[in-house]
Design a protein around this motif. Sequence first.
Motif, PDB file in Angstrom:
ATOM      1  N   TYR A 258       0.839  -1.201   0.000  1.00 58.58           N
ATOM      2  CA  TYR A 258       0.000   0.000   0.000  1.00 58.58           C
ATOM      3  C   TYR A 258       0.873   1.249   0.000  1.00 58.58           C
ATOM      4  CZ  TYR A 258      -3.558  -3.400   1.218  1.00 58.58           C
ATOM      5  OH  TYR A 258      -4.393  -4.489   1.207  1.00 58.58           O
ATOM      6  N   PRO A 259       1.640   1.482  -1.058  1.00 63.28           N
ATOM      7  CA  PRO A 259       2.555   2.637  -1.077  1.00 63.28           C
ATOM      8  C   PRO A 259       1.823   3.972  -1.017  1.00 63.28           C
ATOM      9  CG  PRO A 259       2.395   1.637  -3.265  1.00 63.28           C
ATOM     10  CD  PRO A 259       1.688   0.709  -2.315  1.00 63.28           C
ATOM     11  N   GLU A 260       0.603   4.039  -1.573  1.00 62.48           N
ATOM     12  CA  GLU A 260      -0.112   5.312  -1.597  1.00 62.48           C
ATOM     13  C   GLU A 260      -0.473   5.783  -0.198  1.00 62.48           C
ATOM     14  OE1 GLU A 260      -3.035   2.019  -1.656  1.00 62.48           O
ATOM     15  OE2 GLU A 260      -1.223   2.492  -2.789  1.00 62.48           O
ATOM     16  N   ILE A 261      -0.750   4.844   0.709  1.00 62.58           N
ATOM     17  CA  ILE A 261      -1.082   5.229   2.089  1.00 62.58           C
ATOM     18  C   ILE A 261       0.135   5.810   2.776  1.00 62.58           C
ATOM     19  CG2 ILE A 261      -1.803   4.347   4.344  1.00 62.58           C
ATOM     20  CD1 ILE A 261      -3.562   2.353   2.960  1.00 62.58           C
ATOM     21  N   PHE A 262       1.278   5.162   2.615  1.00 59.72           N
ATOM     22  CA  PHE A 262       2.488   5.630   3.289  1.00 59.72           C
ATOM     23  C   PHE A 262       3.051   6.882   2.625  1.00 59.72           C
ATOM     24  CE2 PHE A 262       2.041   1.262   4.630  1.00 59.72           C
ATOM     25  CZ  PHE A 262       2.406   1.304   5.962  1.00 59.72           C
ATOM     26  N   ASP A 263       2.821   7.053   1.326  1.00 61.53           N
ATOM     27  CA  ASP A 263       3.203   8.301   0.677  1.00 61.53           C
ATOM     28  C   ASP A 263       2.388   9.456   1.243  1.00 61.53           C
ATOM     29  OD1 ASP A 263       5.045   7.010  -0.881  1.00 61.53           O
ATOM     30  OD2 ASP A 263       3.737   6.846  -2.644  1.00 61.53           O
ATOM     31  N   TRP A 264       1.110   9.183   1.528  1.00 64.40           N
ATOM     32  CA  TRP A 264       0.251  10.213   2.118  1.00 64.40           C
ATOM     33  C   TRP A 264       0.754  10.590   3.509  1.00 64.40           C
ATOM     34  CZ3 TRP A 264      -3.337  10.425   6.227  1.00 64.40           C
ATOM     35  CH2 TRP A 264      -4.224  11.500   6.176  1.00 64.40           C
ATOM     36  N   VAL A 265       1.181   9.598   4.297  1.00 67.83           N
ATOM     37  CA  VAL A 265       1.732   9.876   5.628  1.00 67.83           C
ATOM     38  C   VAL A 265       3.013  10.697   5.507  1.00 67.83           C
ATOM     39  CG1 VAL A 265       2.710   8.852   7.707  1.00 67.83           C
ATOM     40  CG2 VAL A 265       0.685   7.843   6.664  1.00 67.83           C
ATOM     41  N   ASN A 266       3.872  10.347   4.537  1.00 65.46           N
ATOM     42  CA  ASN A 266       5.109  11.101   4.338  1.00 65.46           C
ATOM     43  C   ASN A 266       4.817  12.538   3.943  1.00 65.46           C
ATOM     44  OD1 ASN A 266       6.662   8.829   4.918  1.00 65.46           O
ATOM     45  ND2 ASN A 266       6.787   8.195   2.779  1.00 65.46           N
ATOM     46  N   LEU A 267       3.744  12.743   3.175  1.00 63.39           N
ATOM     47  CA  LEU A 267       3.362  14.104   2.796  1.00 63.39           C
ATOM     48  C   LEU A 267       2.962  14.914   4.023  1.00 63.39           C
ATOM     49  CD1 LEU A 267       2.760  16.180   0.589  1.00 63.39           C
ATOM     50  CD2 LEU A 267       0.462  15.208   0.393  1.00 63.39           C
ATOM     51  N   ILE A 268       2.247  14.286   4.946  1.00 60.40           N
ATOM     52  CA  ILE A 268       1.888  14.965   6.196  1.00 60.40           C
ATOM     53  C   ILE A 268       3.136  15.351   6.966  1.00 60.40           C
ATOM     54  CG2 ILE A 268       0.803  14.646   8.457  1.00 60.40           C
ATOM     55  CD1 ILE A 268      -1.328  13.008   7.168  1.00 60.40           C
ATOM     56  N   ASP A 269       4.101  14.428   7.049  1.00 59.34           N
ATOM     57  CA  ASP A 269       5.341  14.709   7.764  1.00 59.34           C
ATOM     58  C   ASP A 269       6.084  15.881   7.131  1.00 59.34           C
ATOM     59  OD1 ASP A 269       4.790  12.643   9.474  1.00 59.34           O
ATOM     60  OD2 ASP A 269       6.073  11.190   8.466  1.00 59.34           O
ATOM     61  N   SER A 270       6.074  15.958   5.793  1.00 58.54           N
ATOM     62  CA  SER A 270       6.741  17.068   5.108  1.00 58.54           C
ATOM     63  C   SER A 270       6.060  18.389   5.442  1.00 58.54           C
ATOM     64  CB  SER A 270       6.728  16.839   3.594  1.00 58.54           C
ATOM     65  OG  SER A 270       7.397  15.642   3.256  1.00 58.54           O
ATOM     66  N   ASN A 271       4.731  18.373   5.466  1.00 61.85           N
ATOM     67  CA  ASN A 271       3.998  19.601   5.818  1.00 61.85           C
ATOM     68  C   ASN A 271       4.291  20.026   7.249  1.00 61.85           C
ATOM     69  OD1 ASN A 271       2.819  19.637   3.278  1.00 61.85           O
ATOM     70  ND2 ASN A 271       0.985  18.542   3.928  1.00 61.85           N
ATOM     71  N   VAL A 272       4.378  19.051   8.145  1.00 58.52           N
ATOM     72  CA  VAL A 272       4.667  19.375   9.546  1.00 58.52           C
ATOM     73  C   VAL A 272       6.065  19.963   9.681  1.00 58.52           C
ATOM     74  CG1 VAL A 272       5.044  18.371  11.834  1.00 58.52           C
ATOM     75  CG2 VAL A 272       3.047  17.716  10.498  1.00 58.52           C
ATOM     76  N   THR A 273       7.017  19.418   8.947  1.00 57.96           N
ATOM     77  CA  THR A 273       8.376  19.962   8.982  1.00 57.96           C
ATOM     78  C   THR A 273       8.378  21.417   8.537  1.00 57.96           C
ATOM     79  OG1 THR A 273       9.311  17.775   8.530  1.00 57.96           O
ATOM     80  CG2 THR A 273      10.723  19.677   8.121  1.00 57.96           C
ATOM     81  N   PHE A 274       7.630  21.709   7.475  1.00 54.65           N
ATOM     82  CA  PHE A 274       7.530  23.098   6.999  1.00 54.65           C
ATOM     83  C   PHE A 274       6.901  23.992   8.069  1.00 54.65           C
ATOM     84  CE2 PHE A 274       4.908  26.391   4.955  1.00 54.65           C
ATOM     85  CZ  PHE A 274       5.905  27.107   4.308  1.00 54.65           C
ATOM     86  N   ILE A 275       5.857  23.490   8.728  1.00 51.21           N
ATOM     87  CA  ILE A 275       5.196  24.276   9.781  1.00 51.21           C
ATOM     88  C   ILE A 275       6.165  24.555  10.928  1.00 51.21           C
ATOM     89  CG2 ILE A 275       3.405  24.178  11.572  1.00 51.21           C
ATOM     90  CD1 ILE A 275       1.660  22.669   9.569  1.00 51.21           C
TER      91      ILE A 275
END
Length: 395
Positions: free
Chosen positions: A247-264
């Motif tokens: 399920y790469p799409e699920i974990f890619d979505w989680v990684n996207l959240i982590d990237s947004n949090v890093t920016f915040i």
Amino acid sequence: MSVSRFISSHKRFKGTVTGVCICVSFVIMIVSVSVSNGFRTEIRRGVSALCGDIKLSPVGTGVLSAETDTPVAVDAPFVGEILKIKGVESVSEVIYTPGVIKTSDNITGILFKGVDSTVRALAPMEVCIPSSLSRTASLSVGDAMVAYFVRNGRSVPRKFTVAGIFDSIIDEKDKVFVICRIEDMQRVNGWDATSAGAFEVRLARGYRSAEKIREKEQEIGAVTLGICSSDEYDGPTVWAASCIRMYPEIFDWVNLIDSNVTFILILMMIVSGFNMISGLLIMMFENVQAIGTMKALGMRDRDISRSYRRISAGAVLRAMAAGNLIALGLCLIQKFTRVLTLNPENYFVSSVPVEISPLGIAAIDLISFAVIMVMVSLPLLFIRRVDPSVTMRSK
């Protein structure tokens, strides 16, 4: 007591707006990290509960479903060797069998997953269905559900009873998972009690990061392939696939959240630093004559800067403490009440998940404090430009 310490202890930072802005920044940072941790934990837990962290299935079967007509022995020799690997919590045998159910409106394809009774307590011919299937098929707990399986070119009906409804992280339209007893699927497939369709490996809590899962996938795959390639093994060759690969799409979505949090986090640290800089500059402009007087009395620029740095540090620490308390309060309220809900079709979970990490919060506090104090060093250069003769004359 040094002069700089005496001055800082008798002078308070009066920038209320600055303190509030820094406090809000810490609230945003801590809540963002807690929510990100919550999403990561809930999604990985949900995927692990439904399909395991690593799946072992016969070569040639699908990555997602492990549907197969070739059974694997429950007591296959690689099972014991996998359990010896550090980080492996359990190895469970499962059977995936496709079927369909007929409702008044349409026919729905589903995938039955037979599990051991130690994994989920179910009576014979009982099933747990996802909430999406419950809505589309109008099924509730206690209802009968007739499913049809294709065996030897003909349709075979089986009547099940809905024993439970669960929210599924994995809820694909063409692959709806229904949980049942492994014994029921063995009978449907015509297998004996020693046969399974696949194995699901669950890792210990400390081994569920993306890097650890990939590492264990390679290690388990190597152990399994070595045993399946030996002359003593007479069963089908199995291969290992991690939930990240399935399920790469699920974990890619989680990684996207982590990237947004890093920016915040970076943005809030910079905002806090600039707020502190503006507040400190205003404070020094208001006290420029006092700074000139201290320099005229022989106090060095370094000592004056140290006193204002202490004042700034005290203001940051107070705002940080207030921000920590407010953020922890908000996180605890959401954790226990789940007042903020989400659409599971878009976010995989039904409410905003929160996981409080003391080490993560401590890291945010320490790094943010260090960044702010480094930025505060810039306005302190103003002290060097204060001329005592000019400020004393203007007084």
